[in-house]
Design a protein around this motif. Structure first.
Motif, PDB file in Angstrom:
ATOM      1  N   UNK A 120       0.848  -1.197   0.000  1.00 16.91           N
ATOM      2  CA  UNK A 120       0.000   0.000   0.000  1.00 16.91           C
ATOM      3  C   UNK A 120       0.880   1.243   0.000  1.00 16.91           C
ATOM      4  N   UNK A 121       0.454   2.269  -0.734  1.00 15.12           N
ATOM      5  CA  UNK A 121       1.241   3.507  -0.761  1.00 15.12           C
ATOM      6  C   UNK A 121       0.343   4.633  -1.252  1.00 15.12           C
ATOM      7  N   UNK A 122       0.582   5.831  -0.756  1.00 11.17           N
ATOM      8  CA  UNK A 122      -0.093   7.006  -1.288  1.00 11.17           C
ATOM      9  C   UNK A 122       0.578   7.463  -2.569  1.00 11.17           C
ATOM     10  N   UNK A 123      -0.217   7.948  -3.521  1.00  8.61           N
ATOM     11  CA  UNK A 123       0.354   8.367  -4.800  1.00  8.61           C
ATOM     12  C   UNK A 123       1.185   9.641  -4.682  1.00  8.61           C
ATOM     13  N   UNK A 124       0.983  10.417  -3.609  1.00  3.58           N
ATOM     14  CA  UNK A 124       1.670  11.702  -3.466  1.00  3.58           C
ATOM     15  C   UNK A 124       2.667  11.694  -2.314  1.00  3.58           C
ATOM     16  N   UNK A 125       3.201  10.540  -1.989  1.00  2.00           N
ATOM     17  CA  UNK A 125       4.158  10.414  -0.890  1.00  2.00           C
ATOM     18  C   UNK A 125       5.547  10.837  -1.369  1.00  2.00           C
ATOM     19  N   UNK A 126       6.068  11.913  -0.788  1.00  3.91           N
ATOM     20  CA  UNK A 126       7.415  12.386  -1.095  1.00  3.91           C
ATOM     21  C   UNK A 126       8.412  12.008  -0.008  1.00  3.91           C
ATOM     22  N   UNK A 127       7.912  11.713   1.189  1.00  3.03           N
ATOM     23  CA  UNK A 127       8.798  11.351   2.292  1.00  3.03           C
ATOM     24  C   UNK A 127       9.427   9.983   2.032  1.00  3.03           C
ATOM     25  N   UNK A 128       8.604   9.044   1.608  1.00  8.75           N
ATOM     26  CA  UNK A 128       9.087   7.743   1.137  1.00  8.75           C
ATOM     27  C   UNK A 128       8.496   7.581  -0.254  1.00  8.75           C
ATOM     28  N   UNK A 129       9.236   7.952  -1.287  1.00 14.00           N
ATOM     29  CA  UNK A 129       8.653   8.087  -2.627  1.00 14.00           C
ATOM     30  C   UNK A 129       7.844   6.883  -3.083  1.00 14.00           C
ATOM     31  N   UNK A 130       6.731   7.191  -3.745  1.00 17.81           N
ATOM     32  CA  UNK A 130       5.788   6.173  -4.189  1.00 17.81           C
ATOM     33  C   UNK A 130       6.440   5.142  -5.105  1.00 17.81           C
ATOM     34  N   UNK A 131       7.512   5.522  -5.789  1.00 17.15           N
ATOM     35  CA  UNK A 131       8.186   4.598  -6.705  1.00 17.15           C
ATOM     36  C   UNK A 131       8.709   3.357  -5.999  1.00 17.15           C
ATOM     37  N   UNK A 132       8.830   3.400  -4.679  1.00 15.68           N
ATOM     38  CA  UNK A 132       9.268   2.214  -3.946  1.00 15.68           C
ATOM     39  C   UNK A 132       8.204   1.119  -3.919  1.00 15.68           C
ATOM     40  N   UNK A 133       6.935   1.503  -4.052  1.00 19.25           N
ATOM     41  CA  UNK A 133       5.860   0.513  -3.946  1.00 19.25           C
ATOM     42  C   UNK A 133       5.934  -0.542  -5.040  1.00 19.25           C
ATOM     43  N   UNK A 134       6.043  -0.155  -6.324  1.00 21.20           N
ATOM     44  CA  UNK A 134       6.153  -1.214  -7.339  1.00 21.20           C
ATOM     45  C   UNK A 134       7.448  -2.014  -7.241  1.00 21.20           C
TER      46      UNK A 134
END
Length: 262
Positions: free
Chosen positions: A205-219
């Motif tokens: 799970x990840x928010x699309x606008x997460x800059x603290x832990x960038x969303x690119x880590x989710x995939x």
């Protein structure tokens, strides 16, 4: 207060609420169990919830010794052993997601379903936050730095209607040495080689606008862990699980229900 003893003798405070299949909730870096206060009841219709105060936080001991995400995972196992819980589902967010990676990879027989929220694999394969974000958090003015953190956690609209107090900004009772040890533990996390060995049904799970832990880590996580599912929360920032609980908590519960039927 209830405690379990870690392998090195450190007392780990824990909190067990509700009834039903146990769900371990793991908080972010330098935070205690209050991280989950706003939403833990969302899970109680079907689950009991188990939280703990990481070593260095809350009512747990605060040894001035090195910490690691592997060690935090062993502390979770110590709590499960103390309670006689053979197997539990686990939901970790931020650094808690890093701890949960070790928990599932190193103790597969102890973890049922796994949910990894707003987290990353760590190491050279992860996507780091930008220098602009780093500078905003390192401002010399403490109030400005805290405001920057708030805006990384929540959207401006939500902050306007929820002035606080906020329980996701760090444990204010932590001594300085514990803060340093937590930062080092999170920074040095690298579970890349372990992720393919996770056998638990996994939801990322990840928010699309997460800059603290960038969303690119989710995939990255979802493709590295066998058969993992990926669910993104539109407009969610780092504390998506609280601000967008109406989307996130049902997604977690649906996944846990599906996993239990496997």
């Amino acid at each position: 207060m209830t405690y379990a003893a870690a392998p090195d003798g450190t007392r780990i405070a824990y909190q067990l609420h509700g009834a039903g299949a146990p769900l371990v909730l793991l908080a972010g870096q330098a935070n205690n169990h209050h991280w989950w206060d706003a939403i833990r009841a969302d899970f109680h219709p079907a689950h009991s919830t188990l939280t703990l105060d990481y070593r260095g936080t809350g009512d747990s001991d605060k040894p001035d010794t090195p910490h690691s995400t592997e060690q935090f995972a062993e502390d979770v196992i110590a709590v499960l052993d103390h309670l006689g819980i053979d197997r539990a589902d686990a939901y970790g967010t931020s650094m808690g997601g890093r701890v949960a990676q070790h928990l599932a990879a190193r103790h597969p027989h102890r973890v049922g379903a796994l949910i990894l929220g707003c987290t990353s694999p760590g190491g050279p394969h992860s996507v780091e936050r930008s220098n602009d974000v780093r500078r905003s958090l390192a401002q010399s003015d403490p109030e400005a730095a805290q405001q920057a953190l708030l805006e990384l956690m929540y959207t401006p609209h939500w902050l306007t209607n929820h002035p606080g107090p906020h329980h996701t900004l760090g444990d204010p009772t932590m001594p300085a040495h514990s803060r340093r040890h937590h930062l080092t533990a999170s920074t040095r996390h690298n579970a890349w080689d372990l992720l393919p060995h996770i056998t638990s049904p996994t939801l990322v799970l990840h928010g699309t606008d997460d800059l603290l832990n960038p969303t690119a880590n989710a995939p990255l996580l979802a493709t590295r862990i066998p058969d993992a599912q990926l669910h993104l929360i539109p407009q969610g920032r780092h504390a998506y699980f609280e601000e967008f609980r109406h989307l996130a908590s049902p997604a977690v519960l649906d996944f846990l229900h599906q996993a239990s039927a496997l």
